[in-house]
Design a protein around this motif. Structure first.
Motif, PDB file in Angstrom:
ATOM      1  N   UNK A  83       7.822  -4.624   1.332  1.00  0.00           N
ATOM      2  CA  UNK A  83       7.957  -3.209   1.016  1.00  0.00           C
ATOM      3  C   UNK A  83       6.952  -2.409   1.849  1.00  0.00           C
ATOM      4  N   UNK A  84       7.129  -1.097   1.900  1.00  0.00           N
ATOM      5  CA  UNK A  84       6.358  -0.235   2.813  1.00  0.00           C
ATOM      6  C   UNK A  84       4.846  -0.375   2.634  1.00  0.00           C
ATOM      7  N   UNK A  85       4.371  -0.396   1.385  1.00  0.00           N
ATOM      8  CA  UNK A  85       2.922  -0.457   1.154  1.00  0.00           C
ATOM      9  C   UNK A  85       2.322  -1.754   1.691  1.00  0.00           C
ATOM     10  N   UNK A  86       3.071  -2.845   1.591  1.00  0.00           N
ATOM     11  CA  UNK A  86       2.593  -4.127   2.091  1.00  0.00           C
ATOM     12  C   UNK A  86       2.623  -4.156   3.623  1.00  0.00           C
ATOM     13  N   UNK A 146       2.158  -1.608   5.473  1.00  0.00           N
ATOM     14  CA  UNK A 146       1.000  -0.800   5.871  1.00  0.00           C
ATOM     15  C   UNK A 146      -0.280  -1.625   5.816  1.00  0.00           C
ATOM     16  N   UNK A 147      -0.395  -2.475   4.805  1.00  0.00           N
ATOM     17  CA  UNK A 147      -1.559  -3.345   4.691  1.00  0.00           C
ATOM     18  C   UNK A 147      -1.652  -4.287   5.886  1.00  0.00           C
ATOM     19  N   UNK A 148      -0.512  -4.831   6.302  1.00  0.00           N
ATOM     20  CA  UNK A 148      -0.490  -5.731   7.455  1.00  0.00           C
ATOM     21  C   UNK A 148      -0.888  -4.981   8.727  1.00  0.00           C
ATOM     22  N   UNK A 149      -0.294  -3.818   8.941  1.00  0.00           N
ATOM     23  CA  UNK A 149      -0.585  -3.056  10.166  1.00  0.00           C
ATOM     24  C   UNK A 149      -2.040  -2.592  10.209  1.00  0.00           C
ATOM     25  N   UNK A 150      -2.625  -2.285   9.044  1.00  0.00           N
ATOM     26  CA  UNK A 150      -4.016  -1.840   9.001  1.00  0.00           C
ATOM     27  C   UNK A 150      -4.951  -2.913   9.565  1.00  0.00           C
ATOM     28  N   UNK A 151      -4.644  -4.164   9.305  1.00  0.00           N
ATOM     29  CA  UNK A 151      -5.462  -5.260   9.819  1.00  0.00           C
ATOM     30  C   UNK A 151      -5.128  -5.606  11.264  1.00  0.00           C
ATOM     31  N   UNK A 188      -6.602  -5.679   0.760  1.00  0.00           N
ATOM     32  CA  UNK A 188      -5.525  -6.077   1.669  1.00  0.00           C
ATOM     33  C   UNK A 188      -4.574  -6.998   0.909  1.00  0.00           C
ATOM     34  N   UNK A 189      -3.451  -6.447   0.496  1.00  0.00           N
ATOM     35  CA  UNK A 189      -2.498  -7.207  -0.321  1.00  0.00           C
ATOM     36  C   UNK A 189      -1.525  -8.025   0.519  1.00  0.00           C
ATOM     37  N   UNK A 190      -1.556  -7.847   1.827  1.00  0.00           N
ATOM     38  CA  UNK A 190      -0.737  -8.656   2.735  1.00  0.00           C
ATOM     39  C   UNK A 190      -1.493  -8.805   4.050  1.00  0.00           C
ATOM     40  N   UNK A 191      -1.569 -10.039   4.523  1.00  0.00           N
ATOM     41  CA  UNK A 191      -2.290 -10.344   5.761  1.00  0.00           C
ATOM     42  C   UNK A 191      -1.347 -11.025   6.726  1.00  0.00           C
ATOM     43  N   UNK A 192      -1.220 -10.480   7.917  1.00  0.00           N
ATOM     44  CA  UNK A 192      -0.330 -11.056   8.918  1.00  0.00           C
ATOM     45  C   UNK A 192      -0.867 -12.357   9.477  1.00  0.00           C
TER      46      UNK A 192
END
Length: 344
Positions: free
Chosen positions: A69-72, A74-79, A113-117
């Protein structure tokens, strides 16, 4: 309630039965995951004080970036310095959390960070907790991030394992020292999980106020199968809660009922294998105990048989009638003397 410091095979069987049922009547994997972490957090307590043994329980799943989903996303892109990754890149995604602080009881607020690439094998190798979970699960990073699909297909049904850090404080494998380990006096960290048929890795992470042994940690391999079964009770493609989740689930109900039965048969076979292995392990321990007791009994009998002979020889020497024999202590005090010494 289950006491981590006294966790028995019977406790494991009871807990396993409950966990397997938590996926029923849930519209998404996220909802099921929340039930799982909440149950573990609430039901693992000290038998003496009733206090929770867990500080925090989290459930993670690897998930393709394009399906987040979008919020997750965003979390990936932030890192990733706001770069957009490939849609099929696997991400280490938080599905559910339950803990001592109010904000820890929702995946939306439980972590920054709720999702990490998982961008590459090289970068994942630099993430101590994730890379060590993968290693201790008996996997390799390329398999988990999806670059070795053939190897995954061979491993999926067999991989159910644990990651255990007995002494959490100061461990390089647990980077959350200042924010979690030290302030909340976390003693041990336990992660258990495995692979799902979709190619995803799932992991339940528990931060404990008590220290647990490796033998106790090993029993959670059985609970990994129960969690896997619960996660598969619903539609694995419906991962996150949304307004149309229930409708999707209803539309695909017939198809997934058949798929669910196939998964159930496979998981029941695995459960039987685990049960047999545990039974053999307990039988081996019991036999080792019996062998030890038999050796101790035989040793004691030998000593008892040797004692009269030793006493007879000693008495014969000590009671020579014409010679005075005295046994002295370190302080020169008389400890024992024979008839000859008495006459003298």
């Amino acid at each position: 309630m289950y006491d981590m410091t006294r966790f028995t095979p019977q406790d494991m069987a009871k807990c396993s039965l409950v966990l397997r049922q938590l996926g029923r009547n849930t519209a998404s994997m996220e909802a099921c995951s929340q039930k799982i972490v909440k149950f573990i957090y609430q039901h693992f307590c000290s038998s003496e004080t009733g206090e929770n043994s867990c500080v925090l329980v989290r459930l993670f799943k690897t998930h393709p970036y394009g399906e987040l989903e979008d919020s997750l996303q965003q979390s990936v892109r932030r890192l990733m310095n706001h770069n957009s990754p490939a849609s099929d890149m696997k991400c280490w995604t938080l599905l559910a959390a339950a803990g001592a602080e109010p904000q820890w009881n929702s995946r939306h607020t439980a972590a920054q960070n709720t999702a990490i690439g998982l961008v590459s094998a090289e970068l994942v190798a630099q993430m101590p907790t994730i890379s060590e979970i993968i290693r201790q699960f008996g996997l390799d990073i390329p398999t988990v991030i999806g670059t070795q699909r053939e190897r995954f297909l061979q491993l999926e049904s067999a991989v159910l394992n644990i990651f255990h850090v007995s002494e959490a404080k100061g461990s390089l494998l647990i980077p959350e020292q200042k924010s979690l380990i030290i302030p909340y006096q976390v003693k041990s960290v336990l992660v258990f999980g495995g692979l799902l048929p979709s190619g995803s890795l799932f992991a339940v992470e528990i931060f404990l106020k008590v220290k647990i042994s490796q033998n106790t940690a090993e029993m959670f391999k059985h609970l990994a199968l129960s969690v896997k079964t619960a996660l598969l009770l619903g539609d694995e493609k419906v991962v996150f809660d949304s307004s149309n989740t229930a409708a999707k689930s209803a539309i695909n109900n017939d198809f997934h009922e058949t798929q669910f039965l196939e998964y159930q048969i496979s998981n029941l076979i695995q459960l039987l294998d685990f049960s047999e292995q545990e039974m053999l392990r307990q039988a081996s321990r019991f036999q080792q105990t019996i062998d030890k007791l038999q050796r101790e009994i035989a040793d004691r009998k030998n000593k008892e048989q040797a004692l009269p002979l030793s006493q007879e020889s000693f008495t014969g020497i000590i009671n020579v009638p014409h010679d005075g024999i005295v046994r002295l202590e370190d302080n020169q005090g008389s400890q024992r003397f024979n008839q000859g010494e008495e006459q003298i």
